[in-house]
Structure formats: structure tokens, C-alpha cells
Motif scaffolding. Structure first.
Motif, PDB file in Angstrom:
ATOM      1  N   HIS A 257       1.042  -1.615  -0.021  1.00 23.53           N
ATOM      2  CA  HIS A 257       0.033  -0.180  -0.065  1.00 23.53           C
ATOM      3  C   HIS A 257       0.661   1.760   0.102  1.00 23.53           C
ATOM      4  CE1 HIS A 257      -3.929  -1.480   0.643  1.00 23.53           C
ATOM      5  NE2 HIS A 257      -3.489  -2.428   1.028  1.00 23.53           N
TER       6      HIS A 257
ATOM      7  N   GLN B 201       0.063   6.010   0.066  1.00 27.06           N
ATOM      8  CA  GLN B 201      -0.315   6.448   0.008  1.00 27.06           C
ATOM      9  C   GLN B 201       0.181   8.164  -0.337  1.00 27.06           C
ATOM     10  OE1 GLN B 201      -2.658   6.562   3.613  1.00 27.06           O
ATOM     11  NE2 GLN B 201      -3.711   4.845   3.205  1.00 27.06           N
TER      12      GLN B 201
ATOM     13  N   GLN C  78      -2.495   5.332  -3.637  1.00 29.08           N
ATOM     14  CA  GLN C  78      -4.214   6.716  -3.347  1.00 29.08           C
ATOM     15  C   GLN C  78      -2.957   6.788  -2.827  1.00 29.08           C
ATOM     16  OE1 GLN C  78      -6.471   5.415   0.320  1.00 29.08           O
ATOM     17  NE2 GLN C  78      -7.250   6.649  -1.012  1.00 29.08           N
TER      18      GLN C  78
ATOM     19  N   LYS D  62      -5.632   4.909  -6.850  1.00 25.39           N
ATOM     20  CA  LYS D  62      -7.130   6.119  -6.745  1.00 25.39           C
ATOM     21  C   LYS D  62      -6.390   7.108  -5.554  1.00 25.39           C
ATOM     22  CE  LYS D  62     -10.180   3.558  -4.378  1.00 25.39           C
ATOM     23  NZ  LYS D  62     -10.985   2.909  -3.145  1.00 25.39           N
ATOM     24  N   TRP D  63      -7.482   8.058  -6.704  1.00 25.81           N
ATOM     25  CA  TRP D  63      -7.786   9.473  -6.057  1.00 25.81           C
ATOM     26  C   TRP D  63      -8.376   9.777  -4.953  1.00 25.81           C
ATOM     27  CZ3 TRP D  63      -6.692   7.860 -10.830  1.00 25.81           C
ATOM     28  CH2 TRP D  63      -5.909   8.480 -11.824  1.00 25.81           C
ATOM     29  N   PHE D  64      -7.886  10.732  -4.167  1.00 31.38           N
ATOM     30  CA  PHE D  64      -8.656  10.530  -2.479  1.00 31.38           C
ATOM     31  C   PHE D  64      -9.183  12.312  -3.381  1.00 31.38           C
ATOM     32  CE2 PHE D  64      -8.995  13.589   1.278  1.00 31.38           C
ATOM     33  CZ  PHE D  64      -9.480  12.803   1.688  1.00 31.38           C
TER      34      PHE D  64
ATOM     35  N   CYS E  76      -4.296   2.334   5.840  1.00 30.01           N
ATOM     36  CA  CYS E  76      -4.343   2.048   4.578  1.00 30.01           C
ATOM     37  C   CYS E  76      -5.263   0.824   3.972  1.00 30.01           C
ATOM     38  CB  CYS E  76      -3.072   1.644   3.914  1.00 30.01           C
ATOM     39  SG  CYS E  76      -1.540   2.812   4.793  1.00 30.01           S
TER      40      CYS E  76
ATOM     41  N   TRP F 137      -8.728   2.625   1.292  1.00 27.39           N
ATOM     42  CA  TRP F 137      -9.120   2.516   0.429  1.00 27.39           C
ATOM     43  C   TRP F 137     -10.582   2.005   0.175  1.00 27.39           C
ATOM     44  CZ3 TRP F 137      -5.736   3.203  -4.014  1.00 27.39           C
ATOM     45  CH2 TRP F 137      -6.767   1.824  -4.962  1.00 27.39           C
TER      46      TRP F 137
END
Length: 391
Positions: free
Chosen positions: A43, A45, A75, A100-102, A168, A172
Motif C-alpha cells: 500500500h 499513500q 492512493q 485511486k485518487w483521494f 491503508c 482504500w
């Protein structure tokens, strides 16, 4: 002993080994090694992920990991990472990297303009982790003729990394993610000799979701220190309560030192920060400005006892807007090592700000400008966060 769970992130885990990591090659060599050695999942971020040499170096490592059938979850912030190219995104997805976009701008369900994913976290196989202030782009890496910005991170092996894995995983948002085999994690943690075990805990700040753990860590530092406090911070704008607690610490006889940026990537924030120099000096707080490159690190240590390190800046943006993640380490030997490293930085690479050199370099017009910058930043924060609602 059972592994730590995400709902126990406020508590210390014991079965850990840690290492202090500087930004630049030190950080990216560690990061690439984590990716290359991952066997089950990884993961990541990050706040900023850019389409440059460093971004592609990390992307290629993630692509190779995905081709080895490692589950890769990347992310990134929906605003600060808009620089990722369509080509990079396509290649990552084609290889099987989950991306993935936050809260993408104006496309998220509950959009808050100032609420950004400021984490810088990597967790491999639920056992190995890297947490700090480093983003994925060239300015955080050592490039030919251009040294990296000064930044720091914590490398951790052990059950604190398992807590990060679940943080994390929960962020997600997919409850159907396959679980990892934890038997090797238990075995690894059980085999860490008792005299090598270090107390570590994950700390989060997310005001909307009622998390203020890092804020509490800093509150405890300023309230409980008996001998000394050193803070190294890139955007140091403590709120009224923190200024009060720092002042009270000095009155208790605590030696307080702050290491700040001499050069900044956000000059308005630097001018606002310098507006507070008068208050800092009047309260007998030592102020140092780092001279070599831009300072971007975010950490604090007190009484050679406890260290906090991660993404959190001592300002109200980190306290009330962004999602932040730090690691707290309570261990005398590690804290003493960090104290010595910060002492080297302040004595060998910083300029001591005194009342004399501050006064001589600041005229009435500069003070007015600094005051304007300070007020502007606070007003902007209020503008962007007044409609936030806690969930």
C-alpha cells in the motif's frame, strides 16, 4: 501476543525495529527495496506524485511488483497529484496496479476544498513500512547537481506496520480486498529480541472524522517536557493554544529549539512564519533557519525520550484540514540518536536567528508584509474550513 489492529492505533505496539531515514537517495533506495521485496501486497499513500524521473522510477518498480502478482494499491491526493500523466496512469493500470485518487476536485461525494490526503506512507506485506514527509518527485530525491530537500522518515519492521496496513486498507474503502497471510508477521515479531524491541504507534489527524491524535501528541510534548524540546518543521505556525503551552514550557525551565526553513517553496508561508520570530525570541526560544536547501521535514523530540515523525506540520492546516499520519516512537536510544542528528543539522547547516540579526534584517515595511501574510493564511484557512462538518 496478537497483532495490533487499526482500532488500537492510539496504543503503542512493542515488537518493532526502527531506523531513522533521511530524504533523498536514502529514502528512495529504501522505498524501492520495499517494493522490490514485496511478496503479497503493498500500500502506498502520497500527497504529491509527479510525472518526472523519480515518479517514473517508482512507477516502474510498482509495475514490476504487479507483474509478480503482488497486490499493489496506490492512493494519491486528487488535487496535488494531478501532474501524473495519462501515459503513466495507463501503464500502471495495464500492469494491474490499483490506483485511486483521494477526493478529486469537484468530483467527490463530500468535497472539502482544504481537506487533502497529506499522508506519505508505504506498507509492504503488513510488516515493513516507511512513514515521513517525502513525496514522489525529483525535488525530494537527489538529482544530478540538485540535492534533495531536507526531509525525514521512519522505517519500521514489526507490528506497528500491521496497524498501518489496516489503516491503508480501510482508507482504500473496498471491503472485498483479499486478506494477507499473517503467520509470517507473527513469527517475525516474536523473533525480535526483547532488548531490540521499540515502542511505536501510528497517529492520525483528520478533523472531519474526529481524529486528532497527532495534535494530542504535540500537546503532550509541549505540556510534559521537563528538559528540552526540539521541533523541526517546514511550515511552523502554531495556534494560540500551542503558543501558550510552548511559553509555559519555557517558564518551567524547558529548553525549546525550533529548526525552520531558510528557503521555502511557499514564500508567503515563510513570511508568515517570520512574523512569529519576534514572539519566539521574546519567549527565549532558539530559532534556527536551515541554509542548504528547502527544509521539508516534520518531526519533534523531547527529553531524549519520545519522537514523533511524519506528515504533520505544527499549524492549523494540519490540525483542522488535512489528513495527516505520524509515527510516535518512545525509546531513549532512538530519541537520543534523533537529538544528536538535529544538533548536527542546527550547528553545521543552520543560521541562528538572534534578536540582533532579526531586528537588523526587518524594517517596518517588512513587518507589515509579514503581518499581512500571517493574517492572510489564517483567513484563507477559515475560508476553506468554515463549512467542514464532523462525521
Amino acid at each position: 501476543m496478537s497483532l495490533g489492529r487499526p482500532d488500537s492505533s492510539a496504543a503503542y505496539t512493542i515488537r518493532n525495529r526502527v531506523q531513522f531515514v533521511y530524504g533523498g537517495k536514502d529514502y528512495f533506495n529504501t522505498l524501492l527495496e520495499l517494493i522490490c521485496n514485496a511478496k503479497q501486497c503493498i500500500h502506498l499513500q502520497f500527497y504529491i506524485y509527479e510525472n518526472d524521473e523519480t515518479g517514473w522510477q517508482v512507477a516502474h518498480a510498482l509495475i514490476e511488483a504487479a507483474r509478480r502478482k503482488v497486490d499493489v494499491f496506490l492512493q494519491v491526493d486528487g488535487y496535488a497529484s494531478q501532474g501524473m500523466s495519462k501515459k503513466m496512469i495507463a501503464e500502471l493500470k495495464a500492469a494491474g496496479v490499483n490506483l485511486k485518487w483521494f477526493e478529486p476536485l469537484f468530483r467527490s461525494k463530500h468535497f472539502y476544498f482544504g481537506r487533502r490526503l497529506h499522508h506519505k506512507v508505504v506498507v509492504a506485506d503488513g510488516l515493513y513500512s516507511l512513514v515521513g514527509g517525502v513525496n514522489i518527485c525529483n525535488r525530494y530525491n537527489d538529482m544530478p547537481g540538485e540535492p534533495a530537500w531536507l526531509d525525514t522518515a521512519l522505517y519500521c519492521e514489526g507490528e506497528a506496520s500491521f496497524v498501518l496496513h489496516h489503516i491503508c486498507r480501510d482508507m482504500w474503502g473496498d471491503k472485498n480486498l483479499s486478506t494477507i497471510d499473517t503467520s509470517h508477521i507473527e513469527t517475525f515479531c516474536d523473533n525480535i529480541p526483547e532488548d531490540e524491541q521499540i515502542m511505536v504507534r501510528a497517529r492520525r489527524n483528520d478533523w472531519v472524522n474526529r481524529k486528532n491524535q497527532i495534535w494530542k501528541t504535540y500537546y503532550d510534548i509541549f505540556s510534559k517536557a521537563e528538559k528540552n524540546i526540539t521541533v523541526m518543521c517546514s511550515y511552523f505556525l502554531p495556534g494560540r493554544l500551542f503558543r501558550k503551552k510552548i511559553s509555559q514550557a519555557v517558564k518551567r525551565g524547558v529548553h525549546v529549539k525550533v529548526i525552520l526553513a531558510g528557503r521555502s517553496d511557499i514564500m508567503m508561508a515563510k513570511h508568515a512564519e517570520r512574523y512569529l520570530y519576534d514572539w519566539l525570541l521574546r519567549n527565549k526560544i532558539e530559532v534556527y533557519e536551515y541554509q542548504e536547501t528547502v527544509l521539508h521535514a516534520k518531526l519533534a523530540v523531547y527529553d531524549a525520550r519520545k519522537v514523533t515523525i511524519g506528515s504533520y506540520n505544527v499549524n492549523n492546516i494540519s490540525a483542522y484540514a488535512s489528513l495527516e499520519l505520524n509515527m510516535d516512537i518512545e525509546n531513549h536510544s532512538f530519541a537520543e540518536y534523533v537529538v544528536n542528528e538535529l544538533e548536527k543539522i542546527s550547528t553545521e547547516h543552520c543560521k541562528l536567528i538572534t534578536k540582533e540579526n532579526y531586528t537588523s534584517s526587518t524594517n517596518i515595511f517588512r513587518r507589515i508584509w509579514q503581518r499581512f501574510c500571517y493574517s492572510f493564511i489564517n483567513n484563507v484557512l477559515n475560508l476553506f474550513t468554515f463549512y467542514f462538518r464532523q462525521e
